[in-house]
Design a protein around this motif. Sequence first.
Motif, short mmCIF file in Angstrom:
data_model
loop_
_atom_site.label_atom_id
_atom_site.label_comp_id
_atom_site.label_asym_id
_atom_site.label_seq_id
_atom_site.Cartn_x
_atom_site.Cartn_y
_atom_site.Cartn_z
N ALA A 1 0.82 -1.21 0.00
CA ALA A 1 0.00 0.00 0.00
C ALA A 1 0.86 1.26 0.00
CB ALA A 1 -0.94 0.00 1.21
N GLU A 2 1.95 1.25 0.78
CA GLU A 2 2.81 2.42 0.85
C GLU A 2 3.59 2.64 -0.44
OE1 GLU A 2 3.65 5.05 3.18
OE2 GLU A 2 1.57 4.44 3.44
N LEU A 3 3.99 1.56 -1.08
CA LEU A 3 4.68 1.71 -2.36
C LEU A 3 3.73 2.24 -3.44
CD1 LEU A 3 6.94 -1.47 -2.42
CD2 LEU A 3 7.68 0.89 -2.20
N THR A 4 2.49 1.81 -3.39
CA THR A 4 1.49 2.35 -4.32
C THR A 4 1.28 3.83 -4.07
OG1 THR A 4 0.36 0.21 -4.51
CG2 THR A 4 -0.90 2.17 -5.10
N ARG A 5 1.16 4.20 -2.79
CA ARG A 5 1.00 5.61 -2.45
C ARG A 5 2.24 6.40 -2.85
NH1 ARG A 5 2.77 9.22 0.66
NH2 ARG A 5 4.24 7.78 1.64
N HIS A 6 3.42 5.82 -2.62
CA HIS A 6 4.66 6.49 -2.97
C HIS A 6 4.72 6.79 -4.46
CE1 HIS A 6 9.01 7.14 -3.46
NE2 HIS A 6 9.03 7.44 -2.17
N ARG A 7 4.32 5.83 -5.27
CA ARG A 7 4.34 6.02 -6.71
C ARG A 7 3.41 7.17 -7.11
NH1 ARG A 7 5.55 2.69 -11.14
NH2 ARG A 7 5.89 0.91 -9.76
N GLU B 1 2.06 9.66 -4.98
CA GLU B 1 2.19 10.94 -4.28
C GLU B 1 3.62 11.46 -4.19
OE1 GLU B 1 0.32 10.75 -0.46
OE2 GLU B 1 -1.52 9.82 -1.25
N GLU B 2 4.62 10.58 -4.19
CA GLU B 2 5.99 11.02 -3.98
C GLU B 2 6.79 11.17 -5.28
OE1 GLU B 2 6.60 12.17 -1.18
OE2 GLU B 2 4.89 11.29 -0.14
N LEU B 3 6.53 10.32 -6.26
CA LEU B 3 7.28 10.45 -7.51
C LEU B 3 7.08 11.80 -8.18
CD1 LEU B 3 7.15 6.93 -9.24
CD2 LEU B 3 8.81 7.87 -7.63
N PRO B 4 5.89 12.43 -8.10
CA PRO B 4 5.78 13.78 -8.67
C PRO B 4 6.75 14.77 -8.04
CG PRO B 4 3.60 12.84 -8.36
CD PRO B 4 4.57 11.90 -7.69
N TYR B 5 7.06 14.60 -6.75
CA TYR B 5 8.01 15.49 -6.08
C TYR B 5 9.44 15.21 -6.55
CZ TYR B 5 4.50 17.37 -2.94
OH TYR B 5 3.41 18.03 -2.43
N LEU B 6 9.75 13.94 -6.75
CA LEU B 6 11.08 13.60 -7.25
C LEU B 6 11.28 14.14 -8.67
CD1 LEU B 6 11.33 9.96 -5.90
CD2 LEU B 6 12.92 11.80 -5.36
N ALA B 7 10.27 13.96 -9.52
CA ALA B 7 10.36 14.48 -10.88
C ALA B 7 10.53 16.00 -10.87
CB ALA B 7 9.12 14.08 -11.67
N ASP C 1 12.48 19.26 2.27
CA ASP C 1 11.10 18.80 2.20
C ASP C 1 11.04 17.39 1.61
OD1 ASP C 1 8.13 19.33 2.30
OD2 ASP C 1 8.37 18.99 0.15
N LEU C 2 11.85 17.15 0.56
CA LEU C 2 11.89 15.83 -0.06
C LEU C 2 12.38 14.80 0.95
CD1 LEU C 2 11.42 14.54 -2.87
CD2 LEU C 2 13.86 14.82 -3.28
N TYR C 3 13.41 15.14 1.72
CA TYR C 3 13.90 14.22 2.75
C TYR C 3 12.80 13.91 3.75
CZ TYR C 3 15.59 12.69 7.18
OH TYR C 3 15.71 12.00 8.36
N ARG C 4 12.11 14.93 4.24
CA ARG C 4 11.06 14.71 5.25
C ARG C 4 9.97 13.79 4.72
NH1 ARG C 4 12.29 20.29 6.66
NH2 ARG C 4 10.85 21.03 5.04
N ARG C 5 9.64 13.94 3.47
CA ARG C 5 8.61 13.08 2.88
C ARG C 5 9.08 11.62 2.82
NH1 ARG C 5 4.55 16.20 0.44
NH2 ARG C 5 3.78 14.30 -0.56
N GLN C 6 10.36 11.42 2.43
CA GLN C 6 10.88 10.05 2.37
C GLN C 6 11.05 9.47 3.77
OE1 GLN C 6 10.80 8.99 -0.76
NE2 GLN C 6 10.29 11.15 -1.15
N ALA C 7 11.46 10.30 4.72
CA ALA C 7 11.63 9.83 6.09
C ALA C 7 10.29 9.42 6.69
CB ALA C 7 12.28 10.91 6.95
N SER C 8 9.24 10.18 6.40
CA SER C 8 7.92 9.84 6.90
C SER C 8 7.45 8.51 6.31
CB SER C 8 6.93 10.96 6.54
OG SER C 8 5.64 10.66 7.02
N PHE C 9 7.72 8.31 5.04
CA PHE C 9 7.42 7.04 4.37
C PHE C 9 8.12 5.88 5.08
CE2 PHE C 9 9.54 4.30 1.09
CZ PHE C 9 8.46 3.50 0.74
N ALA C 10 9.39 6.10 5.39
CA ALA C 10 10.18 5.05 6.03
C ALA C 10 9.69 4.75 7.43
CB ALA C 10 11.65 5.47 6.06
#
Length: 293
Positions: A62-68, A70-76, A104-113
């Motif tokens: 579920a988190e990987l689906t959400r990451h794809r 919600e988070e990939l747009p920030y990485l792009a 901000d990108l770090y905080r988002r990845q850290a929250s995911f982790a």
Amino acid sequence: MPRISLPIRLAAAILAIALTLAGCSRVGIAYNTGDFLVTAYAKDYLDLEQSQLERWSPLLDAELTRHRSEELPYLAAYFDQILAARKAGFDAGNMDCLTESFRDLYRRQASFAVTLAAPLLAELTPAQIERLDQRFSQEAAEDRAEIAGRSSTREKEKRARRYVKSIEDWTGPLSAEQQAIVAEVTGRMPDTQASLVEYRTVKRERLMALIRAKAPEPEIKRFLTTWLVDFEDLPPDLEQGGQLLGERIGELFVGLGKTLDTSQRDRLDKRLRSLRDDFMKLQKQPRMAQMTC
């Protein structure tokens, strides 16, 4: 280098691989096998049983689906932001923006982790708890021994070489003049490794106390979030060190940016465009997030 904490490594299992590869096929393979990479790391580090992994697997999916989504747009968007800054010329203004965006990108990845790590830590068995405590103690002892045996001059030289190697991966070979810029700027970076090890050791001890007391998952998640996402009780020297490190990295971008030749600029631009486009292609509905600056 002192070790980063377990939850951040879980995120790094996906993110770091993606950031060090170029070309959609390799980035795609790395990202699309993220469930395997993260599971393998978690299993090895925590010595998890198969039944624990099976209970955790739906959350990971579920988190990987959400990451794809919600988070990939920030990485792009972040790589597009770097590309735009490179073309405009790195300066104090756009480097402040890039630094804040990275945080901000770090905080988002850290929250995911943290979301992934908390349920695993909450259900460790007594034997797993003891092995984790032993691992933490061993890592702290190794880090302290490494720090005690360091030479300041040698560490600065090693740091400069690490930065040169990393930068050349993006730009191609650096000239002697450019390497001198790297050595000069990195030589003024703060050395907070001893403080970092002691701070992390204290936080790990508190985490182990929570785990031993069978604290519920939400309590462990709050603790990890306070520690690894929000940095709410970061010691003043580490907070100041982080600020200074950001300033030195910005200075390095600006200084080197002025010296890049056509070949280096072309290689850097190609790499940034490739990663931006790769993170777009990995999305089902491609988009770039709106950055704050």
